[in-house]
Scaffold this active site. Sequence first.
Site, short mmCIF file in Angstrom:
data_model
loop_
_atom_site.label_atom_id
_atom_site.label_comp_id
_atom_site.label_asym_id
_atom_site.label_seq_id
_atom_site.Cartn_x
_atom_site.Cartn_y
_atom_site.Cartn_z
N GLU A 161 0.83 -1.21 0.00
CA GLU A 161 0.00 0.00 0.00
C GLU A 161 0.86 1.26 0.00
O GLU A 161 0.42 2.31 -0.43
CB GLU A 161 -0.92 0.02 1.23
CG GLU A 161 -2.25 -0.65 0.97
CD GLU A 161 -3.31 -0.41 2.06
OE1 GLU A 161 -3.04 0.31 3.04
OE2 GLU A 161 -4.39 -0.98 1.92
N HIS A 199 8.48 -26.53 -1.74
CA HIS A 199 7.86 -27.64 -2.46
C HIS A 199 6.68 -27.17 -3.29
O HIS A 199 5.88 -27.98 -3.76
CB HIS A 199 7.44 -28.73 -1.47
CG HIS A 199 8.63 -29.31 -0.74
ND1 HIS A 199 9.19 -30.52 -1.08
CD2 HIS A 199 9.39 -28.81 0.26
CE1 HIS A 199 10.24 -30.75 -0.29
NE2 HIS A 199 10.38 -29.72 0.53
N LYS A 248 -14.09 -0.15 -4.00
CA LYS A 248 -15.21 0.25 -3.13
C LYS A 248 -16.28 0.99 -3.94
O LYS A 248 -17.46 0.75 -3.77
CB LYS A 248 -14.72 1.15 -2.00
CG LYS A 248 -13.82 0.46 -1.01
CD LYS A 248 -13.51 1.41 0.14
CE LYS A 248 -12.37 0.89 0.97
NZ LYS A 248 -11.85 1.87 1.91
O1 PA5 Z 1 -3.48 0.94 5.91
C1 PA5 Z 1 -4.58 1.40 5.70
O2 PA5 Z 1 -4.82 2.60 5.80
C2 PA5 Z 1 -5.73 0.49 5.32
O3 PA5 Z 1 -5.32 -0.81 5.12
C3 PA5 Z 1 -6.79 0.50 6.41
O4 PA5 Z 1 -6.21 0.11 7.61
C4 PA5 Z 1 -7.97 -0.40 6.07
O5 PA5 Z 1 -8.53 -0.04 4.83
C5 PA5 Z 1 -9.04 -0.30 7.14
O6 PA5 Z 1 -9.45 1.00 7.30
P1 PA5 Z 1 -10.22 1.48 8.57
O7 PA5 Z 1 -9.34 1.32 9.74
O8 PA5 Z 1 -10.60 2.90 8.30
O9 PA5 Z 1 -11.45 0.60 8.71
#
Ligand code: PA5
Length: 434
Positions: A287, A308, A422
């Site tokens: 990310e 494996h 989303k």
């Molecule tokens: O690292 C991030 O920002 C994302 O992976 C969020 O943690 C994830 O989308 C969950 O978001 P939230 O904590 O707002 O539910």
Amino acid sequence: MNIRFNNQDALFAVENQQIENLKPQAEAALQTALNKTGRGNDFLGWVTLPNDVSEAEIANIEQCAARMAALSEVVVVVGIGGSYLGARAVIEALQNAFAPYVKGKFPHILYAGNNISEDYLHDLLGVLDNDDYSVVVISKSGTTTEPALAFRILKQHCEQKYGVEGAKQRIAAITDKARGALKTLADKEGYPTFVIPDDVGGRYSVLTPVGLLPIAMAGFNIRQLLQGAKDMQKFVAENVKYDQNPVLQYATIRNILYQKGLKVELLTSFEPQLFYFIEWFKQLFGESEGKEHKGIFPAGAIFSTDLHSLGQYIQEGTRQIFETVLAVENAHHRVAIPDDAENLDNLNYLQHRTIHEINQIARKGTCLAHVDGQVPNLCITVPEINEYHLGELIYFFEMSCAVSGYMLDVNPFDQPGVEAYKKNMFRLLGKPGA
Ligand code: PA5
């Protein structure tokens, strides 16, 4: 510093001059992160987090954990992405490998809101029908669909099982200090609530209550975890020269390997309990770096299991991979190969040696093979798996990710691409306003 970074087995693929050329960029990127002058600088709260968590907050987390754990055989942690992977990484690294089958002093931690599988939730509710449980619901935005769906179902189950007042003793929320549906709901219901700081993004949040509360509920020492991170913060600071600074060395070499066309980093371990640590790493780097059509693809494998399955590809497939090995020097327990007079399995040449010793040799043999196969091998070694060294590793990877991301010239702290699925899902579901 207890963790060691070694790039010797990657140097065949890298010229010294390339390292020299990139060093200043790595040093500048570290400065940018520490001085908070780069892109996404409003999300750099994690840099000083190990020292910022106050004694009062730690005590509050420990008290809440102890109170809820005492009521529960099971704790369900509801969250997704950064709101669950850090806790799971630490808990699964530390707990008994067969935790669900071993009755201990602390509750088992189960997870929900990290998928939208109906069968998964159905089966979880079946467990919760029979076991006493608590719920920790975690969402920074307070609006993420997966945990919100799971929590609605779990809240109703909990209220039906324990009554509305009883459920309030068994639910805690971790969210933004002021915004979001979860904050509104938690305030209205009067749940104990912990705050995720504004300047800490989800994937950098394991050392906030997001990670600390579930880890404490599972019976692990959050003070040691924070101490490891605190000490690592000193070892990777700006005044620590390149030759002593594992963050600068790691960020530099992975960027050189990337420039040379190795676009996949495979983080491997010979310890299966680090599976979720690798999942956490994948999210952290994926990310943070994967944007603007750039970035190393973070992958993972557990060896020797995956030797494996993926081993053939790593050895002889498309040359696009470099490997980072998370090596663990010592096991906690000793299991040796017994005598066997008949030797029908031809294993007597190994008798009396320990399984860990053989595992270490498997690691060395794998490294030699992969280097022969032209796969550059980086190695990060920890003395053993415990809270302190996990804290060190967490901070090491977080800072490496920030430095690496700045070297790649991306914002390591946003995740605009996560919105794409989303939008479609909400439109297809008919969400009002979508
Ligand atoms: O690292 C991030 O920002 C994302 O992976 C969020 O943690 C994830 O989308 C969950 O978001 P939230 O904590 O707002 O539910």
